[in-house]
Design an enzyme around this catalytic site. Structure first.
Site, PDB file in Angstrom:
ATOM      1  N   GLY A 275     -18.343 -12.579   6.511  1.00  0.00           N
ATOM      2  CA  GLY A 275     -19.407 -11.841   7.180  1.00  0.00           C
ATOM      3  C   GLY A 275     -18.939 -10.443   7.513  1.00  0.00           C
TER       4      GLY A 275
ATOM      5  N   LYS B 238      -9.937  -8.154  26.498  1.00  0.00           N
ATOM      6  CA  LYS B 238     -11.183  -7.992  25.752  1.00  0.00           C
ATOM      7  C   LYS B 238     -12.289  -8.854  26.344  1.00  0.00           C
ATOM      8  CE  LYS B 238     -13.347  -8.071  21.246  1.00  0.00           C
ATOM      9  NZ  LYS B 238     -13.262  -8.409  19.801  1.00  0.00           N
TER      10      LYS B 238
ATOM     11  N   GLU C 114     -22.757 -16.672  20.398  1.00  0.00           N
ATOM     12  CA  GLU C 114     -21.352 -17.080  20.492  1.00  0.00           C
ATOM     13  C   GLU C 114     -21.014 -17.262  21.978  1.00  0.00           C
ATOM     14  OE1 GLU C 114     -17.233 -15.673  18.248  1.00  0.00           O
ATOM     15  OE2 GLU C 114     -18.809 -14.220  18.643  1.00  0.00           O
TER      16      GLU C 114
END
Length: 324
Positions: free
Chosen positions: A9, A204, A285
């Site tokens: 992807g 992150k 997600e």
């Protein structure tokens, strides 16, 4: 080395294209329109005004590719448990797995001390199947700071960023992590090597935990979320909660929430991955990015009310997307 990129992807397409361009033997594992597009016309990569075409071997049957030296897993973290049989088919006794995923990875507590040492997270690894198949000595950690999209199957656009942080789950597997870092650096990525990969994951996560689901719930870009007083306050609150969790886990993690939100404001009308998923009608997600944090907080009995509220609302949205 024989390399497999599982999931061609946005990030997987970029990784596969660069590895092929660097002369490596690469097989892409993909399906549907992506598989057909790459088979018929190759893999196309656009970086700025530079457009390149790459001949990539692709298959939807991992057994066809056989055991590899390294698997770069580029499917979403919540999809990893569903492709475990494919990952096993690509694995020999010394195959190294590199999950290039967002959120809390399945290996996070493998070989890690503290209150949750070697605890599998049900939100990302139900039943601990991934951890059992790929113990810490066969995994290298990675944190991705790259923005890519797929405007059409077989075409990847790199919008910005080129940074990958690479590190071992345990010091004993530093040589394997160095192999991965060398490979990706040689393919043109800006690689940062760290012995403290979990702190990089957590750093992150501090931004993804809030901006991603809030953007999905509100359809707002990052600059609007950071510029609105109420949504900004929610982002700051969740960052403070994740800092508290870091302390409970023994992570050396420092963060200035106000500065982090101010930095997000400078990104302009950035569309998060979850916002892109909502636009495309795809499921979020959610579990690796938000659900895992709530699970860790519950196990440690640390209150995270703002994070829990975001998770509850976003989970309903995700269920609606699944039912559509």
């Amino acid at each position: 080395m024989r390399l497999a990129v599982y999931g061609v992807g946005a990030i997987g397409g970029l990784v596969a294209a660069r590895l092929v361009a660097a002369g490596h033997d690469v097989t892409g594992i993909c399906r549907g329109a992506t598989l057909q597009a790459i088979r018929s016309d190759g893999l196309h990569l656009t970086v700025g005004k530079d457009r390149t075409r790459h001949d990539l071997k692709v298959t939807d049957d991992p057994t066809e590719a056989g055991p590899q030296d390294m698997i770069l897993a580029c499917v979403k973290a919540n999809a990893l448990p569903g492709v475990i049989d494919g990952l096993k088919a690509l694995s020999g006794p010394d195959t190294l797995l590199v999950p290039l995923v967002n959120g809390v990875p399945f290996w996070f507590f493998q070989g890690f001390g503290g209150p949750l040492a070697d605890t599998p997270l049900q939100s990302v690894d139900p039943g601990g199947a991934l951890a059992a198949a790929f113990p810490a000595e066969r995994v290298t950690g990675a944190v991705v700071h790259i923005s890519c999209s797929v405007p059409q199957p077989g075409h990847v656009h790199n919008h910005g960023g080129n940074r990958l942080i690479i590190g071992p789950p345990t010091p004993a597997v530093q040589p394997q992590a160095d192999r991965v870092a060398d490979l990706l650096e040689g393919a043109g990525f800006g690689v940062e090597r760290t012995p403290r990969i979990r702190e990089a994951v957590w750093e992150k996560l501090a931004g993804n935990l809030n901006f991603n689901p809030i953007s999905a719930l509100t359809r707002a870009t990052v600059d609007r979320i950071a510029g609105d007083p109420e949504s900004k306050a929610i982002c700051v609150a969740t960052m403070r909660e994740i800092m508290t969790l870091a302390d409970s886990l023994g992570l050396a993690f420092e963060l200035d929430p106000d500065a982090r939100v101010a930095l997000a404001l400078k990104l302009g009308p950035f569309r998060t991955s979850m916002l892109q998923d909502v636009d495309a009608g795809r499921r979020l997600e959610l579990e690796p990015i938000v659900g895992a944090v709530v699970e860790i907080a519950d196990r440690l009995q640390v209150p995270v009310p703002s994070t829990r509220a975001i998770y509850g609302l976003a989970r309903l949205l995700d269920e609606s997307l699944a039912a559509a």
